[in-house]
Design a protein around this motif. Structure first.
Motif, PDB file in Angstrom:
ATOM      1  N   GLN A  28       2.299   1.425  87.175  1.00 48.87           N
ATOM      2  CA  GLN A  28       1.809   2.040  85.950  1.00 48.87           C
ATOM      3  C   GLN A  28       0.606   2.941  86.238  1.00 48.87           C
ATOM      4  O   GLN A  28       0.476   4.030  85.678  1.00 48.87           O
ATOM      5  CB  GLN A  28       1.434   0.951  84.943  1.00 48.87           C
ATOM      6  CG  GLN A  28       0.850   1.461  83.632  1.00 48.87           C
ATOM      7  CD  GLN A  28       1.818   2.319  82.845  1.00 48.87           C
ATOM      8  OE1 GLN A  28       3.041   2.127  82.955  1.00 48.87           O
ATOM      9  NE2 GLN A  28       1.318   3.264  82.062  1.00 48.87           N
ATOM     10  N   ARG A  29      -0.267   2.472  87.119  1.00 49.73           N
ATOM     11  CA  ARG A  29      -1.427   3.280  87.500  1.00 49.73           C
ATOM     12  C   ARG A  29      -1.015   4.518  88.286  1.00 49.73           C
ATOM     13  O   ARG A  29      -1.586   5.593  88.123  1.00 49.73           O
ATOM     14  CB  ARG A  29      -2.388   2.444  88.351  1.00 49.73           C
ATOM     15  CG  ARG A  29      -3.115   1.354  87.589  1.00 49.73           C
ATOM     16  CD  ARG A  29      -4.020   0.583  88.521  1.00 49.73           C
ATOM     17  NE  ARG A  29      -5.017   1.473  89.125  1.00 49.73           N
ATOM     18  CZ  ARG A  29      -5.637   1.215  90.279  1.00 49.73           C
ATOM     19  NH1 ARG A  29      -5.351   0.112  90.948  1.00 49.73           N
ATOM     20  NH2 ARG A  29      -6.529   2.058  90.744  1.00 49.73           N
ATOM     21  N   MET A  30      -0.008   4.361  89.133  1.00 48.87           N
ATOM     22  CA  MET A  30       0.411   5.466  89.998  1.00 48.87           C
ATOM     23  C   MET A  30       1.170   6.554  89.242  1.00 48.87           C
ATOM     24  O   MET A  30       0.996   7.744  89.523  1.00 48.87           O
ATOM     25  CB  MET A  30       1.289   4.934  91.142  1.00 48.87           C
ATOM     26  CG  MET A  30       0.551   4.070  92.151  1.00 48.87           C
ATOM     27  SD  MET A  30       1.659   3.277  93.342  1.00 48.87           S
ATOM     28  CE  MET A  30       2.315   4.712  94.213  1.00 48.87           C
ATOM     29  N   PHE A  31       2.020   6.140  88.305  1.00 53.81           N
ATOM     30  CA  PHE A  31       2.911   7.109  87.659  1.00 53.81           C
ATOM     31  C   PHE A  31       2.842   7.069  86.137  1.00 53.81           C
ATOM     32  O   PHE A  31       3.676   7.691  85.463  1.00 53.81           O
ATOM     33  CB  PHE A  31       4.362   6.851  88.111  1.00 53.81           C
ATOM     34  CG  PHE A  31       4.526   6.883  89.604  1.00 53.81           C
ATOM     35  CD1 PHE A  31       4.396   8.069  90.308  1.00 53.81           C
ATOM     36  CD2 PHE A  31       4.790   5.710  90.311  1.00 53.81           C
ATOM     37  CE1 PHE A  31       4.550   8.096  91.690  1.00 53.81           C
ATOM     38  CE2 PHE A  31       4.933   5.723  91.692  1.00 53.81           C
ATOM     39  CZ  PHE A  31       4.816   6.924  92.380  1.00 53.81           C
ATOM     40  N   GLY A  32       1.881   6.341  85.602  1.00 53.44           N
ATOM     41  CA  GLY A  32       1.747   6.252  84.157  1.00 53.44           C
ATOM     42  C   GLY A  32       1.039   7.440  83.544  1.00 53.44           C
ATOM     43  O   GLY A  32       0.891   8.507  84.165  1.00 53.44           O
ATOM     44  N   HIS A  33       0.557   7.254  82.341  1.00 50.67           N
ATOM     45  CA  HIS A  33      -0.052   8.341  81.574  1.00 50.67           C
ATOM     46  C   HIS A  33      -1.307   8.886  82.255  1.00 50.67           C
ATOM     47  O   HIS A  33      -1.595  10.084  82.180  1.00 50.67           O
ATOM     48  CB  HIS A  33      -0.391   7.840  80.164  1.00 50.67           C
ATOM     49  CG  HIS A  33      -0.857   8.923  79.246  1.00 50.67           C
ATOM     50  ND1 HIS A  33      -0.033   9.951  78.813  1.00 50.67           N
ATOM     51  CD2 HIS A  33      -2.070   9.159  78.691  1.00 50.67           C
ATOM     52  CE1 HIS A  33      -0.721  10.765  78.027  1.00 50.67           C
ATOM     53  NE2 HIS A  33      -1.961  10.306  77.938  1.00 50.67           N
ATOM     54  N   TYR A  34      -2.046   8.013  82.933  1.00 51.63           N
ATOM     55  CA  TYR A  34      -3.297   8.432  83.583  1.00 51.63           C
ATOM     56  C   TYR A  34      -3.144   8.475  85.113  1.00 51.63           C
ATOM     57  O   TYR A  34      -4.059   8.127  85.845  1.00 51.63           O
ATOM     58  CB  TYR A  34      -4.429   7.479  83.194  1.00 51.63           C
ATOM     59  CG  TYR A  34      -4.692   7.449  81.705  1.00 51.63           C
ATOM     60  CD1 TYR A  34      -5.367   8.496  81.089  1.00 51.63           C
ATOM     61  CD2 TYR A  34      -4.254   6.384  80.920  1.00 51.63           C
ATOM     62  CE1 TYR A  34      -5.598   8.487  79.718  1.00 51.63           C
ATOM     63  CE2 TYR A  34      -4.485   6.367  79.547  1.00 51.63           C
ATOM     64  CZ  TYR A  34      -5.159   7.417  78.957  1.00 51.63           C
ATOM     65  OH  TYR A  34      -5.386   7.419  77.601  1.00 51.63           O
ATOM     66  N   TRP A  35      -1.974   8.910  85.565  1.00 49.46           N
ATOM     67  CA  TRP A  35      -1.687   8.945  86.996  1.00 49.46           C
ATOM     68  C   TRP A  35      -2.665   9.817  87.775  1.00 49.46           C
ATOM     69  O   TRP A  35      -2.985   9.539  88.934  1.00 49.46           O
ATOM     70  CB  TRP A  35      -0.257   9.451  87.227  1.00 49.46           C
ATOM     71  CG  TRP A  35      -0.041  10.860  86.727  1.00 49.46           C
ATOM     72  CD1 TRP A  35       0.359  11.224  85.482  1.00 49.46           C
ATOM     73  CD2 TRP A  35      -0.251  12.065  87.459  1.00 49.46           C
ATOM     74  NE1 TRP A  35       0.430  12.592  85.370  1.00 49.46           N
ATOM     75  CE2 TRP A  35       0.053  13.139  86.581  1.00 49.46           C
ATOM     76  CE3 TRP A  35      -0.656  12.365  88.753  1.00 49.46           C
ATOM     77  CZ2 TRP A  35      -0.035  14.470  86.959  1.00 49.46           C
ATOM     78  CZ3 TRP A  35      -0.757  13.690  89.145  1.00 49.46           C
ATOM     79  CH2 TRP A  35      -0.445  14.729  88.252  1.00 49.46           C
ATOM     80  N   ILE A  36      -3.165  10.866  87.146  1.00 48.24           N
ATOM     81  CA  ILE A  36      -4.047  11.783  87.868  1.00 48.24           C
ATOM     82  C   ILE A  36      -5.330  11.090  88.311  1.00 48.24           C
ATOM     83  O   ILE A  36      -5.901  11.410  89.365  1.00 48.24           O
ATOM     84  CB  ILE A  36      -4.360  13.029  87.009  1.00 48.24           C
ATOM     85  CG1 ILE A  36      -5.039  14.095  87.871  1.00 48.24           C
ATOM     86  CG2 ILE A  36      -5.221  12.661  85.803  1.00 48.24           C
ATOM     87  CD1 ILE A  36      -5.160  15.439  87.182  1.00 48.24           C
ATOM     88  N   GLY A  37      -5.791  10.123  87.518  1.00 51.40           N
ATOM     89  CA  GLY A  37      -6.995   9.386  87.890  1.00 51.40           C
ATOM     90  C   GLY A  37      -6.795   8.524  89.124  1.00 51.40           C
ATOM     91  O   GLY A  37      -7.746   8.253  89.852  1.00 51.40           O
ATOM     92  N   PHE A  38      -5.558   8.104  89.364  1.00 55.03           N
ATOM     93  CA  PHE A  38      -5.252   7.280  90.530  1.00 55.03           C
ATOM     94  C   PHE A  38      -5.191   8.121  91.804  1.00 55.03           C
ATOM     95  O   PHE A  38      -5.691   7.707  92.860  1.00 55.03           O
ATOM     96  CB  PHE A  38      -3.910   6.567  90.312  1.00 55.03           C
ATOM     97  CG  PHE A  38      -3.498   5.683  91.446  1.00 55.03           C
ATOM     98  CD1 PHE A  38      -3.972   4.376  91.523  1.00 55.03           C
ATOM     99  CD2 PHE A  38      -2.641   6.145  92.436  1.00 55.03           C
ATOM    100  CE1 PHE A  38      -3.592   3.550  92.574  1.00 55.03           C
ATOM    101  CE2 PHE A  38      -2.265   5.331  93.488  1.00 55.03           C
ATOM    102  CZ  PHE A  38      -2.737   4.025  93.559  1.00 55.03           C
ATOM    103  N   TRP A  39      -4.577   9.302  91.725  1.00 54.10           N
ATOM    104  CA  TRP A  39      -4.335  10.129  92.904  1.00 54.10           C
ATOM    105  C   TRP A  39      -5.455  11.110  93.224  1.00 54.10           C
ATOM    106  O   TRP A  39      -5.606  11.523  94.382  1.00 54.10           O
ATOM    107  CB  TRP A  39      -3.033  10.915  92.728  1.00 54.10           C
ATOM    108  CG  TRP A  39      -1.814  10.078  92.615  1.00 54.10           C
ATOM    109  CD1 TRP A  39      -1.199   9.653  91.469  1.00 54.10           C
ATOM    110  CD2 TRP A  39      -1.048   9.533  93.690  1.00 54.10           C
ATOM    111  NE1 TRP A  39      -0.102   8.899  91.756  1.00 54.10           N
ATOM    112  CE2 TRP A  39       0.027   8.804  93.117  1.00 54.10           C
ATOM    113  CE3 TRP A  39      -1.157   9.594  95.083  1.00 54.10           C
ATOM    114  CZ2 TRP A  39       0.967   8.145  93.895  1.00 54.10           C
ATOM    115  CZ3 TRP A  39      -0.215   8.941  95.858  1.00 54.10           C
ATOM    116  CH2 TRP A  39       0.829   8.228  95.262  1.00 54.10           C
TER     117      TRP A  39
END
Length: 202
Positions: free
Chosen positions: A82-93
């Motif tokens: 969910q963190r990697m490809f969810g709504h806020y994915w940009i914050g993870f990558w």
């Protein structure tokens, strides 16, 4: 789930980016008043070292992701996906890829020698997303600089100024170790039989 040793290396390597950003500010200020070939050489080696650290950091970051996906529980895997490809994915990558991209750009001499570009890069290193949250929380709770604290997942002290000073000291020591190691490797390669055979052939 027992974390691998790479899990503990990641925050330690991330400290080098902060240290390099602070070093860059010091270098830019000193270079305005003091012109010396030694200063340029130190900056060259520091940039080369942080480029290597950028590659190692990204590799370890991906290793930690693969470990969590392979060894974590179903709930942990779902949360990570969910963190990697969810709504806020940009914050993870964003942060790790930004670290990697900037450190590799510094390999280009023309870009590395641009003071404005170096200043912007240093701010990216210093003001990471996580660090901005930590500092803003600290400032809201206490306005006294002597009481500022940093995230302390490693060997560094909580005190803000001691934390920064120690990280800079460790960074400069690592530059020395990096330079000496590189010299030793080059010397060893030049003494090897394959290198001599290559030189004779050319």
């Amino acid at each position: 789930m027992q974390a691998p040793f790479t899990y503990y290396l990641e925050p330690l390597l991330a400290d080098f980016f902060l240290s390099f950003g602070l070093y860059t500010l010091v270098f830019l200020m000193v270079s305005l008043f003091y012109k010396n070939p030694l200063l340029i050489k130190i900056d060259f080696e520091a940039s080369r070292m942080i480029s290597v650290i950028g590659v190692v950091y990204l590799f370890i970051w991906f290793c930690n992701i693969f470990f969590e996906l392979a060894e974590g529980s179903e709930e942990e895997k779902a949360f990570l996906m969910q963190r990697m490809f969810g709504h806020y994915w940009i914050g993870f990558w964003l942060q790790p890829l930004l670290y990697f991209t900037i450190t590799q750009i510094l390999r280009v001499d023309r870009i590395r020698n641009q003071k404005i570009v170096r200043l912007v890069f240093s701010l990216f290193f210093i003001l990471s997303i996580e660090r901005m949250v930590i500092l803003s929380t600290s400032l809201e709770s206490d306005y006294l600089p002597s009481s500022w604290s940093m995230q302390n997942d490693s060997i560094y002290p909580h005190n803000f100024f001691l934390n920064i000073s120690l990280k800079l000291l460790v960074f400069f020591l690592c530059i020395v170790v990096y330079c000496q190691s590189k010299k030793a490797i080059i010397k060893h390669v030049k003494k090897s039989k394959r290198y001599r055979s290559f030189q004779r052939a050319n």
